[in-house]
Design a protein around this motif. Structure first.
Motif, mmCIF file in Angstrom:
data_model
loop_
_atom_site.group_PDB
_atom_site.id
_atom_site.type_symbol
_atom_site.label_atom_id
_atom_site.label_comp_id
_atom_site.label_asym_id
_atom_site.label_seq_id
_atom_site.Cartn_x
_atom_site.Cartn_y
_atom_site.Cartn_z
ATOM 1 N N LYS A 93 0.817 -1.213 0.000
ATOM 2 C CA LYS A 93 0.000 0.000 0.000
ATOM 3 C C LYS A 93 0.854 1.269 0.000
ATOM 4 N N GLU A 94 2.147 1.116 0.181
ATOM 5 C CA GLU A 94 3.027 2.275 0.207
ATOM 6 C C GLU A 94 4.415 1.903 -0.314
ATOM 7 N N ILE A 95 5.131 2.914 -0.765
ATOM 8 C CA ILE A 95 6.521 2.760 -1.151
ATOM 9 C C ILE A 95 7.342 3.791 -0.380
ATOM 10 N N VAL A 96 8.664 3.652 -0.435
ATOM 11 C CA VAL A 96 9.502 4.460 0.438
ATOM 12 C C VAL A 96 10.540 5.244 -0.359
ATOM 13 N N TYR A 97 11.073 6.273 0.282
ATOM 14 C CA TYR A 97 12.249 6.966 -0.217
ATOM 15 C C TYR A 97 13.087 7.378 0.989
ATOM 16 N N PHE A 98 14.320 7.837 0.726
ATOM 17 C CA PHE A 98 15.249 8.154 1.810
ATOM 18 C C PHE A 98 15.786 9.569 1.673
ATOM 19 N N LYS A 99 15.953 10.197 2.823
ATOM 20 C CA LYS A 99 16.565 11.520 2.923
ATOM 21 C C LYS A 99 17.372 11.538 4.208
ATOM 22 N N ASN A 100 18.643 11.895 4.131
ATOM 23 C CA ASN A 100 19.521 11.906 5.307
ATOM 24 C C ASN A 100 19.508 10.565 6.042
ATOM 25 N N LYS A 101 19.471 9.498 5.265
ATOM 26 C CA LYS A 101 19.469 8.106 5.758
ATOM 27 C C LYS A 101 18.182 7.735 6.511
ATOM 28 N N LYS A 102 17.191 8.615 6.483
ATOM 29 C CA LYS A 102 15.907 8.344 7.147
ATOM 30 C C LYS A 102 14.882 7.919 6.095
ATOM 31 N N ARG A 103 14.092 6.928 6.431
ATOM 32 C CA ARG A 103 13.103 6.382 5.498
ATOM 33 C C ARG A 103 11.752 7.061 5.667
#
Length: 330
Positions: A315-325
């Motif tokens: 139901k969801e996908i992810v991305y990363f910024k500053n090693k945080k998901r």
């Protein structure tokens, strides 16, 4: 929101094939060439040659080249980008590959040294400067790198990556016992090996990468199938379960990678539908990745990837910024 969390700017060797593909990308991506008033005329060809010369002279770490990716992605509705280049592109990391690749006087070693000499040509500093410029002007792009995992490399790779502030690091497996199995000139080695043993060794490397603590994402989980040398998939189910459990235990994400489906003989995304179902059952987070090496491939088959994810229950996908998901609804 659509996400393309794994695309590249360039990769040699700089063959006639590379030149032709780069020219085609300019035709497909550059509005000045695509919408030229006299397409296929001599004037059009002169303009195209000028654009190609500009591209080669400026290199891939130019604002104009990355802007082509972003513009074409935004036209497809992509709301967040994740850029990587392979670690072996950067001269700062050449010694790492020299340590773990077969580079001796054998046929494999000779071919791989020839390849490494022609792809390891850039400094990572130019790459960083380019992406940071885009981030500063508000482009929704995460800065990453794709690093090859070799058994026993953990301490060395951690030390090599430490000076750089990445938003995410992708771990990938392209080598087994120093052999780059996705090199088309070396694919004959599949004929010499027992496939189930080879797949077991490959997935052991993937599990090692997940457990290393070095990566936010493990890329193309079953790219060992690249040239369509595959054992009966029923035999792989225990391996799929082991990999999925390792990813979940390590809290590491993976991707639906479309690159193998549109660029390689296997014509199937990574992971396979059955493998993707196993990952979902184990609660492994995923993102979507075109694995594009040219701007006109960005977002290729992204709708198909999302459809596969929904079919198995994501139901969801992810991305990363500053090693945080971060998670977004599909």
């Amino acid at each position: 929101m659509k996400i393309d969390h794994h695309f590249h700017l360039e990769e040699g060797p700089y063959s006639i094939r590379w030149l032709m593909r780069t020219t085609q990308a300019i035709v497909n991506a550059d509005p000045n060439m695509k919408n030229h008033l006299e397409i296929h005329s001599l004037d059009w060809m002169r303009d195209l040659l000028g654009a190609l010369n500009h591209r080669v002279q400026k290199g891939s770490y130019s604002d104009e080249w990355l802007d082509q990716y972003i513009r074409l992605g935004e036209e497809q509705g992509i709301g967040h980008f994740g850029i990587v280049d392979h670690l072996y592109r950067f001269t700062e990391f050449r010694s790492y590959y020299e340590r773990y690749m077969v580079l001796d006087s054998s046929q494999t070693g000779t071919m791989q040294r020839y390849w490494l000499d022609r792809v390891c040509t850039e400094s990572i500093e130019g790459y960083f400067e380019l992406v940071r410029r885009f981030q500063k002007k508000g482009t929704p792009i995460s800065l990453g790198v794709e690093a090859d995992f070799f058994p026993g490399c953990e301490s060395e790779l951690e030390e090599l990556l430490a000076p750089y502030e990445f938003d995410f690091v992708i771990g990938s497996v392209h080598f087994i016992d120093g052999w780059g199995f996705d090199n088309p000139e070396l694919q004959h080695r599949f004929e010499e090996l027992e496939l189930l043993d080879l797949y077991t060794q490959f997935f052991d490397h993937v599990i090692g990468a997940a457990r290393s603590g070095l990566f936010q994402i493990i890329a193309h989980l079953d790219n060992i199938k690249v040239f369509n040398y595959r054992p009966d998939e029923e035999l792989l189910i225990p391996l799929y379960n082991r990999v999925a459990k390792a990813l979940k235990d390590a809290d590491v994400a993976t991707e639906i990678n479309m690159g193998l489906a549109y660029r390689y003989p296997v014509k199937e995304m990574c992971p396979s539908p059955l493998f993707l179902e196993t990952l979902h059952k184990n609660g492994v987070p995923i993102t979507t990745s075109s694995d594009s090496h040219f701007p006109d491939d960005l977002g290729t088959m992204i709708e198909d990837a999302v459809e596969q994810a929904v079919q198995v229950g994501y139901k969801e996908i992810v991305y990363f910024k500053n090693k945080k998901r971060y998670s977004v609804d599909i």
